[in-house]
Write an enzyme that holds these catalytic residues in place. Structure first.
Site, PDB file in Angstrom:
ATOM      1  CG  HIS A  76      -1.995   0.949   1.236  1.00 42.67           C
ATOM      2  ND1 HIS A  76      -3.230   0.666   0.727  1.00 42.67           N
ATOM      3  CD2 HIS A  76      -2.058   2.230   1.654  1.00 42.67           C
ATOM      4  CE1 HIS A  76      -4.014   1.720   0.853  1.00 42.67           C
ATOM      5  NE2 HIS A  76      -3.321   2.688   1.410  1.00 42.67           N
ATOM      6  CE  LYS A 136     -10.704   4.903  -1.725  1.00 43.42           C
ATOM      7  NZ  LYS A 136     -10.267   3.539  -1.419  1.00 43.42           N
ATOM      8  CB  THR A 144     -14.572  -1.764   5.692  1.00 40.99           C
ATOM      9  OG1 THR A 144     -14.492  -0.815   4.613  1.00 40.99           O
ATOM     10  CG2 THR A 144     -13.685  -1.292   6.834  1.00 40.99           C
ATOM     11  N   GLY A 187     -15.925  -1.285   1.819  1.00 36.19           N
ATOM     12  CA  GLY A 187     -16.635  -0.052   1.438  1.00 36.19           C
ATOM     13  C   GLY A 187     -16.286   0.417   0.029  1.00 36.19           C
TER      14      GLY A 187
HETATM   15  C1  R5P Z   1      -6.984   2.397  -0.505  1.00 32.96           C
HETATM   16  O1  R5P Z   1      -6.280   3.292  -0.906  1.00 32.96           O
HETATM   17  C2  R5P Z   1      -6.741   0.950  -0.835  1.00 32.96           C
HETATM   18  O2  R5P Z   1      -6.129   0.800  -2.068  1.00 32.96           O
HETATM   19  C3  R5P Z   1      -8.027   0.158  -0.756  1.00 32.96           C
HETATM   20  O3  R5P Z   1      -8.935   0.688  -1.715  1.00 32.96           O
HETATM   21  C4  R5P Z   1      -8.633   0.256   0.613  1.00 32.96           C
HETATM   22  O4  R5P Z   1      -7.694  -0.137   1.580  1.00 32.96           O
HETATM   23  C5  R5P Z   1      -9.855  -0.608   0.729  1.00 32.96           C
HETATM   24  O5  R5P Z   1     -10.412  -0.409   1.984  1.00 32.96           O
HETATM   25  P1  R5P Z   1     -11.928  -0.718   2.255  1.00 32.96           P
HETATM   26  O6  R5P Z   1     -12.196  -2.119   1.806  1.00 32.96           O
HETATM   27  O7  R5P Z   1     -12.068  -0.561   3.744  1.00 32.96           O
HETATM   28  O8  R5P Z   1     -12.735   0.298   1.501  1.00 32.96           O
END
Ligand code: R5P
Length: 300
Positions: A127, A193, A224, A226
């Site tokens: 990440h 996003k 999560t 989301g």
């Molecule tokens: C964010 O920058 C990552 O690339 C993922 O999109 C994020 O960690 C996903 O998190 P969640 O499933 O909680 O939305």
């Protein structure tokens, strides 16, 4: 070359060892009555090169400490070189001080890894959203590999998608969308996003229209759920025919899977960097291939 898996990656280490035509070395790991971790390397590693595989997920502090014990013990027992694979690398998000007084966890973890000694550190789809060159922060050679081609191959083999469109749910996912799209010889785009809280995000499309298309959403992490839920909803609102979701690290916090299924995703696919219910793709071939290609590698 000896392969050692920490407790988070026992199966993965066995698969990598098998691909390399060797066996994963055994460790004895248990706890003292006061909760301290006990670790013993049950193989002679003197003069050997060792590959250590340990994801740090779900209980990152504990697994990170175990990783440090493993590498320190191997070096102390005379291992010639240790190559570390940390497929899921926790703490990568805290690479900046977002609020005054915060610890720079990413840098601290790097210091610890360097202190026990590793020849080279490999991560998978880390990440990295701000610090793009971890080697500069950690002070050791660090290479980020990608599971996207493996995920794309898996999806292609299912035959579920017809001339797919690959979507990254945010700008940071563009590199993963591109890798998957290249593998599938497909077109790709990313959404914009906005994160409103740790669980709530909004996404909106940029150029490509998903009307009537089969879509593959790819991301590094599903936490999560989301992000994927919102992206899936937007795609169906545009008239997408089918949505399949693939990620490298299926953290799947809470009821993430259920939420994504309810949003209408036909399949949700992850890898075994974090073993779980959707770990259909193994990163073992990626790790084994990387080991084979290491320069000056001591033959098995
Ligand atoms: C964010 O920058 C990552 O690339 C993922 O999109 C994020 O960690 C996903 O998190 P969640 O499933 O909680 O939305």
């Amino acid at each position: 070359m000896i392969v050692v898996g920490g407790s988070s990656c026992q199966d993965l280490a066995s698969k990598v060892a098998e691909k390399l035509g060797t066996k994963a070395a055994r460790l004895e790991i248990r706890r003292f009555p006061d909760g301290e971790k006990y670790l013993r390397v049950l193989e002679d590693v003197k003069g050997d090169e060792v590959v250590v595989i340990q994801s740090i997920h779900h209980t990152p502090d504990e697994l990170l400490f175990e990783y440090l014990l493993i590498v320190d013990a191997l070096k102390d027992l005379g291992a010639k070189k240790v190559y570390s694979f940390i497929p899921y690398f926790a703490y990568a998000r805290q690479d900046e001080r977002f609020n005054a007084g915060e610890a720079l966890s990413f840098r601290t973890v790097g210091k610890l890894i360097k202190s026990v000694g590793t020849e080279e550190l490999f991560t998978i789809d880390m990440h990295q959203h701000r610090v793009l060159k971890s080697s500069e922060v950690f002070g050791i050679p660090t290479r980020d590999l990608s599971a996207m081609p493996l995920l794309a191959d898996y999806v292609q083999a299912t035959g579920e998608l017809d001339h797919p469109l690959v979507i990254g749910p945010d700008a940071d996912a563009e590199r993963w969308a591109k890798l998957a799209a290249d593998q599938l010889k497909a077109d790709y785009d990313v959404f914009e996003k906005k994160r409103l809280s740790s669980e709530i995000v909004t996404v909106k499309p940029r150029k490509l229209d998903a009307k009537g298309r089969d879509v593959l959403i790819v991301d590094d992490i599903i936490s999560t759920g989301g992000t994927i839920v919102e992206a899936t909803k937007v795609l169906f609102a545009q008239g997408a025919r089918k949505v399949i979701v693939a990620c490298t690290h299926p953290i799947l916090a809470g009821n993430a899977l259920e939420k994504i299924r309810q949003a209408g995703a036909a399949q949700i696919i992850g890898t075994d960097t974090i073993p779980g219910p959707i770990s259909f793709v193994s990163v073992a071939p990626l790790i084994a291939q990387t080991v084979r290609e290491m320069p000056n590698r001591v033959p098995l």
